[in-house]
Every structure is written in structure tokens, then in C-alpha cells.
Design an enzyme around this catalytic site. Structure first.
Site, PDB file in Angstrom:
ATOM      1  N   LYS A   1       0.286  -9.442  -1.597  1.00  0.00           N
ATOM      2  CA  LYS A   1      -0.354  -8.302  -0.823  1.00  0.00           C
ATOM      3  C   LYS A   1      -1.364  -8.934   0.318  1.00  0.00           C
ATOM      4  O   LYS A   1      -2.516  -9.070  -0.271  1.00  0.00           O
ATOM      5  CB  LYS A   1      -1.004  -7.229  -1.564  1.00  0.00           C
ATOM      6  CG  LYS A   1       0.394  -6.541  -2.491  1.00  0.00           C
ATOM      7  CD  LYS A   1      -0.436  -5.042  -2.899  1.00  0.00           C
ATOM      8  CE  LYS A   1       0.716  -4.152  -3.270  1.00  0.00           C
ATOM      9  NZ  LYS A   1       1.136  -4.325  -4.748  1.00  0.00           N
TER      10      LYS A   1
ATOM     11  N   ASP B   1       1.698  -8.386 -10.126  1.00  0.00           N
ATOM     12  CA  ASP B   1       1.175  -7.963  -8.747  1.00  0.00           C
ATOM     13  C   ASP B   1      -0.277  -7.614  -9.166  1.00  0.00           C
ATOM     14  O   ASP B   1      -1.276  -8.285  -8.943  1.00  0.00           O
ATOM     15  CB  ASP B   1       1.801  -6.674  -8.719  1.00  0.00           C
ATOM     16  CG  ASP B   1       1.307  -5.909  -7.225  1.00  0.00           C
ATOM     17  OD1 ASP B   1       0.267  -6.568  -6.468  1.00  0.00           O
ATOM     18  OD2 ASP B   1       1.486  -4.732  -7.053  1.00  0.00           O
TER      19      ASP B   1
ATOM     20  N   ASP C   1       8.377  -0.817 -10.921  1.00  0.00           N
ATOM     21  CA  ASP C   1       7.126  -1.229 -11.125  1.00  0.00           C
ATOM     22  C   ASP C   1       6.310  -0.322 -12.296  1.00  0.00           C
ATOM     23  O   ASP C   1       6.198   1.179 -11.685  1.00  0.00           O
ATOM     24  CB  ASP C   1       6.452  -1.020  -9.757  1.00  0.00           C
ATOM     25  CG  ASP C   1       4.965  -1.551  -9.574  1.00  0.00           C
ATOM     26  OD1 ASP C   1       4.356  -1.975 -10.747  1.00  0.00           O
ATOM     27  OD2 ASP C   1       4.407  -1.580  -8.508  1.00  0.00           O
TER      28      ASP C   1
ATOM     29  N   LYS D   1       8.848   3.260  -8.677  1.00  0.00           N
ATOM     30  CA  LYS D   1       7.629   3.292  -9.342  1.00  0.00           C
ATOM     31  C   LYS D   1       7.950   3.988 -10.814  1.00  0.00           C
ATOM     32  O   LYS D   1       8.381   5.196 -10.636  1.00  0.00           O
ATOM     33  CB  LYS D   1       6.709   4.148  -8.790  1.00  0.00           C
ATOM     34  CG  LYS D   1       6.288   3.351  -7.721  1.00  0.00           C
ATOM     35  CD  LYS D   1       5.033   2.521  -7.633  1.00  0.00           C
ATOM     36  CE  LYS D   1       4.752   1.776  -6.205  1.00  0.00           C
ATOM     37  NZ  LYS D   1       3.723   0.780  -6.562  1.00  0.00           N
TER      38      LYS D   1
ATOM     39  N   GLU E   1       7.810  -5.101 -12.705  1.00  0.00           N
ATOM     40  CA  GLU E   1       6.685  -5.691 -12.120  1.00  0.00           C
ATOM     41  C   GLU E   1       5.459  -4.944 -13.043  1.00  0.00           C
ATOM     42  O   GLU E   1       5.451  -3.837 -13.407  1.00  0.00           O
ATOM     43  CB  GLU E   1       6.449  -4.918 -10.486  1.00  0.00           C
ATOM     44  CG  GLU E   1       5.567  -5.563  -9.617  1.00  0.00           C
ATOM     45  CD  GLU E   1       5.684  -5.157  -8.142  1.00  0.00           C
ATOM     46  OE1 GLU E   1       6.723  -5.049  -7.600  1.00  0.00           O
ATOM     47  OE2 GLU E   1       4.466  -4.341  -7.723  1.00  0.00           O
TER      48      GLU E   1
END
Ligand code: MG
Length: 332
Positions: free
Chosen positions: A230, A208, A157, A132, A186
């Protein structure tokens, strides 16, 4: 349909800060137990909203449910509970309906990820790191270079928190060899077809949490390469259809939720892998490691990047689930 829903609240404690838009506070959610009247089958699922990422709060979704209205997220949980219930009825486990998938390793706090720690992951057979980013670009870029030099493939991400400028800035911090180790970035910035087209010229992109900003009906060519699926949030048949229509690869990930939600994500990943092996990337379903261990996580067997067959029916946890304290919601 007169299904019966009961819930059981829980709290998860993160190991450290989880992503660019949230802090290290405890995470609240509800386990759901759903019963169908036609054959009395019972299935379980998780409800774990992330208001920081745009979900309606747990309180709002539960009070709507008491009024007989299911939020899209609860509808999805009920869909997953139905999968679980049907497997339980047939005495089957999620491992009976799919192919084993490899998972990426999530680094939530790279400042504690020493070379020794990363080398241990490599000897444990992890090959992909998910990081992240978006809090401290310079330090993150340095870590990304270090991880790439050790041999990892990388998924970065931004959670939609960046901008075209910050993205370019970040990429220029990376040496050319490191760039080739990046599988994808992402949600590098809020979705905008032109901005993403430009960014995609530099690195492969994955969509995402910017999913709902895409005007799918008018999209001629997708300015991204991968769709992150997801199961906690997304209609699976539709996601599959979009991947086929736009020639996308798919990464199935859990929702940084309870182990119950995580095993559902794994179940979906395994069954998609069985049916569409060429479409499925390595998954991201080992998110139990980012929370302090509790009774459910302790029942998840792993071997390096693989979650191995757990005991029980459906998603497993039979005894634990039965022994939770359940509160009945009015019949819908
Ligand atoms: Mg994401």
C-alpha cells in the site's frame, strides 16, 4: 528541509459498509500540497488514516505536524507528493512512467451482488474479485462459491479479524473447485508464524495489515505468498527488497482513500510493473467505486478493470487541485 505543507480537508461518503472492522460512516481525510524550496516544485498527496486499522487519528497527526513532527504516514504522503512534484516539473503524467495494470473489483456488499451484476462485471473484463469477509462466514462462503462458479478468481480479506478455527471453518464451507479459484486469503487471522504456516497448507496467503507483526529479521521462510503493498503506508524500496528476499509476489493496492491517494497507488503499481513484471499481480487500485462519486472520482477514466490515462500532470486533477481551499501549516 524547509518544505511547506498546506492541507485541504475532505469527506468521502461510502456506498456501503467497507470491511469487517468499520461502519458505513463518512470518511474524513486531508489533501496535502507540498512545496520544496530548492526548485519550488509542488506536489500533492492524500492523508487518509484508518484508526480502525491502527493508524493515528487525523487530528493527532495534524497536531503533531503543527509542532513540526511528521507521522510515518505523513512522511509517506510527502514521499508520494515528491514523486508527483517531480513529474509535474517534467511535464509528465504517471502514465509516462509505467505499464498499465489490470485491477481487481472490490465487492463491499455481496448481498446486493446478483448473478446479473456479476455477469456484467465479467463482460466488462473483470476477472478477479476482492471480497472483504469475516462478518457472516456462512453467507460469505456461499457467495464465494457462487462467484467462483461464474468464473472469477478470488481474493478474500479477513483484515486480521479471524482465528485458526474460524479460518478452517470457513474453508470447509467451500467446495474443492471453489478452493482452486482462490488466488489468496489476505490476513486470515492475527499474524503468528505457526498459525499462518498451518493456514497456508490449505490456501495461499497474503500479508497486508499484519505487516508490522512480522519479525522480518528472524524470519527464515515467509508463511505467506504475497505481500500487499500500500503506497499510502509502506516504504516502497523496502517492500520490494522483502519481496525479492522472500520470493513473494506483490499486489499494489490503494488505501480506500481519496482519488488523489488512489492515483498515487496506481502510479506506483504501474512503475513497479514496468520494472518487475514477473513480481506484480493484478492491482487493487479502483477503490473510488466504493465511494459516492465526487468531483475527483468523476475525472478518473476507466475501461473495465483498467484506469486509462487521465489528463493533467503527475497524478492529474490539475485544475481541481488548484481550486481547493488550502490552509498553510507552519513551515517545518
Ligand atoms: Mg487487506
Amino acid at each position: 528541509m524547509n518544505i511547506k505543507i498546506a492541507y485541504s480537508p475532505y469527506t468521502l461518503k461510502p456506498q456501503s459498509t467497507l470491511n469487517a472492522v468499520t461502519s458505513a460512516e463518512s470518511r474524513e481525510g486531508m489533501l496535502l500540497k507540498v512545496q520544496w524550496p530548492d526548485d519550488n516544485r509542488i506536489g500533492y498527496a492524500d492523508l487518509h488514516p484508518w484508526p480502525e486499522l491502527g493508524d493515528a487519528s487525523l487530528e493527532a497527526q495534524m497536531s503533531d505536524l503543527r509542532l513540526g513532527k511528521m507521522s510515518p504516514q505523513i512522511e509517506q504522503s510527502v514521499w508520494l507528493a515528491d514523486r508527483d512534484a517531480k513529474l509535474r516539473l517534467e511535464n509528465k503524467n504517471i502514465f509516462d512512467q509505467g505499464t498499465t495494470v489490470k485491477n481487481n473489483y472490490i465487492v463491499t456488499d455481496f448481498t446486493v451482488a446478483t448473478d446479473e451484476y456479476l455477469n456484467q462485471l465479467i463482460s466488462d473484463s473483470f476477472s478477479t474479485l476482492k471480497i472483504k469477509v469475516g462478518r457472516n462466514l456462512k453467507a460469505e462462503a456461499a457467495f464465494v462459491c457462487r462467484a467462483a462458479a461464474l468464473g472469477f478468481r478470488l481474493r478474500l480479506d479477513f483484515n486480521g479479524a479471524g482465528s485458526p478455527e474460524s479460518f478452517r471453518h470457513f474453508v470447509f464451507e467451500l467446495d474443492p473447485r471453489t478452493r482452486t479459484c482462490i488466488e489468496y486469503v489476505e490476513d486470515p487471522m492475527p499474524f503468528d508464524e505457526k498459525h499462518w504456516q498451518e493456514a497456508r497448507k490449505i490456501l495461499p496467503l497474503a500479508l497486508d495489515n499484519q505487516f508490522s507483526r512480522v519479525d522480518w529479521g528472524n524470519l527464515r521462510q515467509a508463511p505467506f505468498d504475497v505481500l500487499v503493498i500500500k503506497p499510502a503506508k509502506m516504504d516502497i524500496p523496502r517492500a520490494l527488497q522483502l519481496c525479492q528476499l522472500f520470493g513473494l509476489k506483490a499486489t499494489v493496492t490503494s488505501y480506500m482513500d481519496h482519488p488523489v491517494g488512489m492515483m498515487h497507488a496506481l502510479g506506483v503499481a504501474m512503475s513497479l510493473k514496468k520494472d518487475h513484471p514477473e513480481m506484480l499481480n493484478e492491482a487493487g487500485c479502483m477503490t473510488h467505486l466504493i465511494f459516492q462519486q465526487e468531483a475527483f472520482a468523476a475525472e478518473i477514466p476507466t475501461m473495465g478493470p483498467f484506469i486509462t490515462r487521465n489528463s493533467g500532470k503527475g497524478i492529474g486533477f490539475d485544475t481541481l487541485l488548484e481550486s481547493q481551499k488550502w490552509y498553510q501549516v507552519k513551515t517545518l
